[in-house]
Design a protein around this motif. Structure first.
Motif, PDB file in Angstrom:
ATOM      1  N   ALA A   1       0.668  -1.353   0.209  1.00  0.00           N
ATOM      2  CA  ALA A   1      -0.115   0.015  -0.228  1.00  0.00           C
ATOM      3  C   ALA A   1       0.879   1.986   0.064  1.00  0.00           C
ATOM      4  CB  ALA A   1      -1.220  -0.074   0.801  1.00  0.00           C
ATOM      5  N   ALA A   2       1.718   1.320   0.818  1.00  0.00           N
ATOM      6  CA  ALA A   2       2.816   2.463   0.589  1.00  0.00           C
ATOM      7  C   ALA A   2       3.610   2.647  -0.520  1.00  0.00           C
ATOM      8  CB  ALA A   2       3.963   2.316   2.103  1.00  0.00           C
ATOM      9  N   ARG A   3       4.397   1.635  -1.315  1.00  0.00           N
ATOM     10  CA  ARG A   3       4.862   1.340  -2.459  1.00  0.00           C
ATOM     11  C   ARG A   3       3.940   2.110  -3.664  1.00  0.00           C
ATOM     12  NH1 ARG A   3       8.140  -2.800   0.099  1.00  0.00           N
ATOM     13  NH2 ARG A   3      10.597  -1.747  -1.135  1.00  0.00           N
TER      14      ARG A   3
ATOM     15  N   LYS B   1      14.566   4.019 -17.273  1.00  0.00           N
ATOM     16  CA  LYS B   1      13.615   5.110 -16.488  1.00  0.00           C
ATOM     17  C   LYS B   1      12.755   4.652 -16.369  1.00  0.00           C
ATOM     18  CE  LYS B   1      13.730   8.801 -18.434  1.00  0.00           C
ATOM     19  NZ  LYS B   1      14.106  10.190 -19.299  1.00  0.00           N
ATOM     20  N   THR B   2      12.409   5.843 -14.528  1.00  0.00           N
ATOM     21  CA  THR B   2      11.012   5.585 -14.483  1.00  0.00           C
ATOM     22  C   THR B   2      10.675   6.920 -13.432  1.00  0.00           C
ATOM     23  OG1 THR B   2      11.499   4.868 -11.743  1.00  0.00           O
ATOM     24  CG2 THR B   2      11.359   2.550 -13.361  1.00  0.00           C
ATOM     25  N   THR B   3       9.385   6.766 -12.848  1.00  0.00           N
ATOM     26  CA  THR B   3       9.003   7.667 -12.434  1.00  0.00           C
ATOM     27  C   THR B   3       9.794   7.968 -10.702  1.00  0.00           C
ATOM     28  OG1 THR B   3       7.097   7.281 -11.955  1.00  0.00           O
ATOM     29  CG2 THR B   3       6.959   7.896 -13.694  1.00  0.00           C
ATOM     30  N   GLY B   4       9.926   7.084 -10.370  1.00  0.00           N
ATOM     31  CA  GLY B   4      10.318   6.432  -9.170  1.00  0.00           C
ATOM     32  C   GLY B   4       9.175   6.550  -8.533  1.00  0.00           C
ATOM     33  N   LEU B   5       7.929   6.822  -8.403  1.00  0.00           N
ATOM     34  CA  LEU B   5       7.230   6.291  -7.871  1.00  0.00           C
ATOM     35  C   LEU B   5       6.835   5.093  -7.203  1.00  0.00           C
ATOM     36  CD1 LEU B   5       4.314   8.752  -9.373  1.00  0.00           C
ATOM     37  CD2 LEU B   5       5.695   9.371  -7.839  1.00  0.00           C
ATOM     38  N   GLU B   6       7.624   4.776  -8.353  1.00  0.00           N
ATOM     39  CA  GLU B   6       7.472   2.518  -7.086  1.00  0.00           C
ATOM     40  C   GLU B   6       8.182   2.002  -6.364  1.00  0.00           C
ATOM     41  OE1 GLU B   6      10.659   2.865 -10.546  1.00  0.00           O
ATOM     42  OE2 GLU B   6       8.867   3.817  -9.999  1.00  0.00           O
ATOM     43  N   GLU B   7       9.916   2.996  -6.494  1.00  0.00           N
ATOM     44  CA  GLU B   7      10.459   2.572  -4.964  1.00  0.00           C
ATOM     45  C   GLU B   7      10.620   3.791  -4.675  1.00  0.00           C
ATOM     46  OE1 GLU B   7      11.354   0.557  -3.796  1.00  0.00           O
ATOM     47  OE2 GLU B   7      10.631  -1.389  -4.918  1.00  0.00           O
ATOM     48  N   GLY B   8       9.973   5.097  -4.015  1.00  0.00           N
ATOM     49  CA  GLY B   8       9.952   6.203  -3.131  1.00  0.00           C
ATOM     50  C   GLY B   8      10.837   6.786  -3.731  1.00  0.00           C
ATOM     51  N   GLY B   9      12.030   6.786  -5.633  1.00  0.00           N
ATOM     52  CA  GLY B   9      12.273   7.258  -5.724  1.00  0.00           C
ATOM     53  C   GLY B   9      13.674   6.710  -5.674  1.00  0.00           C
ATOM     54  N   ALA B  10      13.659   5.758  -5.464  1.00  0.00           N
ATOM     55  CA  ALA B  10      15.483   5.089  -5.529  1.00  0.00           C
ATOM     56  C   ALA B  10      15.465   4.195  -7.036  1.00  0.00           C
ATOM     57  CB  ALA B  10      14.966   4.182  -4.075  1.00  0.00           C
TER      58      ALA B  10
ATOM     59  N   ALA C   1       9.831  -1.064   8.850  1.00  0.00           N
ATOM     60  CA  ALA C   1       8.385   0.178   9.601  1.00  0.00           C
ATOM     61  C   ALA C   1       8.708   0.324  10.611  1.00  0.00           C
ATOM     62  CB  ALA C   1       7.488   0.210   8.055  1.00  0.00           C
ATOM     63  N   THR C   2       8.687   2.123  11.018  1.00  0.00           N
ATOM     64  CA  THR C   2       8.423   3.179  11.977  1.00  0.00           C
ATOM     65  C   THR C   2       7.008   2.689  12.212  1.00  0.00           C
ATOM     66  OG1 THR C   2       8.474   4.846  11.320  1.00  0.00           O
ATOM     67  CG2 THR C   2      10.650   4.169  11.694  1.00  0.00           C
ATOM     68  N   SER C   3       6.806   2.287  11.671  1.00  0.00           N
ATOM     69  CA  SER C   3       4.458   2.655  12.016  1.00  0.00           C
ATOM     70  C   SER C   3       4.143   1.759  11.046  1.00  0.00           C
ATOM     71  CB  SER C   3       4.335   3.909  11.831  1.00  0.00           C
ATOM     72  OG  SER C   3       2.962   4.541  11.616  1.00  0.00           O
ATOM     73  N   ASN C   4       2.998   1.458  11.497  1.00  0.00           N
ATOM     74  CA  ASN C   4       2.441   0.296  10.702  1.00  0.00           C
ATOM     75  C   ASN C   4       0.866   0.751  10.256  1.00  0.00           C
ATOM     76  OD1 ASN C   4       0.149   0.183  12.909  1.00  0.00           O
ATOM     77  ND2 ASN C   4       0.122  -1.624  13.921  1.00  0.00           N
ATOM     78  N   THR C   5       1.180   2.560  10.030  1.00  0.00           N
ATOM     79  CA  THR C   5      -0.042   2.704   9.696  1.00  0.00           C
ATOM     80  C   THR C   5       0.451   3.719   8.925  1.00  0.00           C
ATOM     81  OG1 THR C   5      -1.123   2.756  11.701  1.00  0.00           O
ATOM     82  CG2 THR C   5      -1.270   4.833  10.226  1.00  0.00           C
ATOM     83  N   TYR C   6      -0.449   3.774   7.394  1.00  0.00           N
ATOM     84  CA  TYR C   6       0.015   4.603   6.247  1.00  0.00           C
ATOM     85  C   TYR C   6       0.114   5.755   5.858  1.00  0.00           C
ATOM     86  CZ  TYR C   6       1.123   6.176   1.402  1.00  0.00           C
ATOM     87  OH  TYR C   6       1.673   7.302   1.063  1.00  0.00           O
TER      88      TYR C   6
ATOM     89  N   SER D   1       3.172  10.373   2.146  1.00  0.00           N
ATOM     90  CA  SER D   1       3.775   9.847   2.253  1.00  0.00           C
ATOM     91  C   SER D   1       4.073   9.384   1.456  1.00  0.00           C
ATOM     92  CB  SER D   1       4.390  10.177   3.884  1.00  0.00           C
ATOM     93  OG  SER D   1       3.329   8.848   4.074  1.00  0.00           O
ATOM     94  N   THR D   2       5.790   9.184   1.796  1.00  0.00           N
ATOM     95  CA  THR D   2       7.019   7.522   0.898  1.00  0.00           C
ATOM     96  C   THR D   2       7.386   6.908   1.565  1.00  0.00           C
ATOM     97  OG1 THR D   2       9.067   8.789   1.476  1.00  0.00           O
ATOM     98  CG2 THR D   2       7.337   8.818  -0.964  1.00  0.00           C
ATOM     99  N   PHE D   3       7.416   5.780   1.171  1.00  0.00           N
ATOM    100  CA  PHE D   3       7.843   4.480   2.670  1.00  0.00           C
ATOM    101  C   PHE D   3       8.928   4.468   3.163  1.00  0.00           C
ATOM    102  CE2 PHE D   3       9.340   2.290  -1.434  1.00  0.00           C
ATOM    103  CZ  PHE D   3      10.520   1.986  -0.776  1.00  0.00           C
TER     104      PHE D   3
END
Length: 306
Positions: free
Chosen positions: A56-58, A116-125, A227-232, A236-238
């Motif tokens: 979900a976060a990704r 090349k990708t938008t970066g949205l799929e892996e938090g810009g990594a 993850a520091t929280s279980n609520t997304y 925000s990005t993961f």
């Protein structure tokens, strides 16, 4: 000076050749859009290992996301390289080739897809997927019309090429490489304890954790992402939730032969399917007469937070 290819044309750039001991020439494929998208939508070990929270976060949503939905979303983020970017990449890859050709018998796949990708799929990594896919987000590629951008891009691609190369290595050879920096093989893949499994964040560059850094006869450290929280929170990005930690692993029986990697007092079905194709074991189980397993000593409190 190289001629600029059409934006949608697949371009093969030589990376490694037979004169360095490779059986066939290794090429990097640019603008192989359909192939890149298929790599991302393929249900592989990485997608199978993702948790409900990180899927979900990704995707940037709060509702449940299936494995297949995440793969499809990620595949939709692939972008074509522009002619200017392709020309710059040809120069960068030629520079990398000059360095690699001094190293004999590197076992790359014959074709490496670089997209090349938008970066949205892996938090810009930037990351690797499958056996031959390198994916670079537009934010890290930068403006390739600038000479100053080529050096950091070369460093980034070399980093990802290591992950591609490591996936071609035998377990023995990979363990020998890890041994250079003090890590030892654990025997099989790390299985997160039930209390940690829902918070695991998967790393496409390193799908499995199978090596441990010994700190004493009975203890070792492994780096994990949680993850520091279980609520997304939408928007925000993961990566905003990601914490890099070291977990302390403790042997569950005296070292006699050599340990399989079991890291919890019992392995539930969920942990077995998340991280290890072979682990439905308990901490007292030895696999193939290998060394005694290690377990997470304090699963909810990793020893070091970086």
């Amino acid at each position: 000076e190289m001629d600029a290819p059409a934006a949608s044309e697949v371009v093969l750039v030589p990376l490694y050749g037979s004169s360095a001991g490779s059986a066939e020439e290794v090429n990097v494929a640019l603008n192989a859009l359909n192939e890149a998208r298929q790599v991302l939508r393929t249900v592989d070990a990485y997608l199978l290992g993702t948790t409900a929270w990180e899927r979900a976060a990704r995707k940037g949503v709060t509702n449940e996301v299936s494995i297949e939905e995440l793969g499809e979303f990620q595949s939709q983020q692939v972008l074509p390289w522009t002619p200017v970017e392709i020309q710059a990449l040809q120069v960068v890859i030629a520079s990398i080739k000059g360095q690699l050709m001094r190293l004999p018998n590197l076992q790359f796949p014959n074709r490496i897809v670089c997209a090349k990708t938008t970066g949205l799929e892996e938090g810009g990594a930037a990351y690797c997927r499958g056996a031959h896919g390198i994916f670079l987000p537009v934010g890290m590629v930068g403006d390739l019309s600038l000479e100053t951008q080529k050096e950091p891009l070369e460093t980034l691609i070399v980093h990802e090429l290591w992950h591609i190369l490591s996936r071609q290595m035998s377990a023995q050879k990979l363990s020998a490489v890890y041994g250079v920096i003090g890590f030892e093989p654990m025997g099989h893949h790390l299985v997160y304890p039930p209390r940690l499994a829902p918070l695991k964040i998967s790393n496409p560059d390193s799908v499995y954790i199978a090596h441990v850094l010994p700190i004493s006869r009975d203890k070792g450290l492994v780096p994990i992402l949680l993850a520091t929280s279980n609520t997304y929170e939408p928007g925000s990005t993961f990566f905003e939730y990601l914490a890099l930690m070291f977990a302390v692993l403790v042997r569950t029986s005296p070292p006699s032969v050599a340990p399989p990697l079991a890291t919890s007092t019992s392995t539930s079905a969920s942990t077995a399917t998340t991280d290890s194709p072979t682990t439905t074991t308990t901490t007292t189980t030895n696999v193939n007469s290998s060394p005694p397993p290690l377990m997470v000593r304090k699963p909810s409190i990793p020893s070091v937070i970086l």
